[in-house]
Design an enzyme around this catalytic site. Sequence first.
Site: not given
Length: 231
Positions: A65-67, A166
Amino acid sequence: MRENVPFDADDLAARVLHRDGLILIVDKPAGLPVHAGPKGGVNLEQMFGALRFGLPRDPALAHRLDKDTSGCLVLGRHRKALARLGKLFSNGRVGKTYWAVTRGAPEADAGRIDAPLAKRDPERGWWMAVDPKGLPSATEWRVLARAAGLAFVEFTPLTGRTHQIRAHAAHVGMPLLGDPIYGAGGPAGARLHLHARSVSVPMREGHPPVVAEAPPPPHMAATFAAMGWSA
């Protein structure tokens, strides 16, 4: 993650949503990377020793998962489990649902985005763009609520490309609130409003999948409350 308060291994252990002999599902806090980047720094992976729960080795990441994305993160507890998880993720058999807040939304209440994605810049491999020559990418979405130019949207990625939600959301004119890369950022430096709400993992053939849900992070819960949305 609590504002201005360090996050440690005990905090991570308290965020376990599911545990069995094969996998763990944890509620990843927003703002903390899952592994160390080129510059190092605090990351989730370095805390996995607190998640052994009696096994001789640390669990390992089954995906990323992205930061700045919060929510359900799946870990394998040993090599065989990780091999199984690798096949499930690569074959698209893991169900994933994300919640997001977007700036605007199409007039329709639901839809599907079919737009291939490719690296936008070879030097920044995580930066994606819609490109006819890219990899096939598909995302389903539905609007759960609207208010004041914002929308509460549920996304279901049918493929697993980097930054898929996104990039796809921005492509169809509903960029995520607080997204500095694909979106319009947000008022007063709003944080990214993207949350891995739930995951469904069919670990054992012939058995019901493992299902977990993560509550929205504080900054998204605050936005929901301000907009009068029920989450």
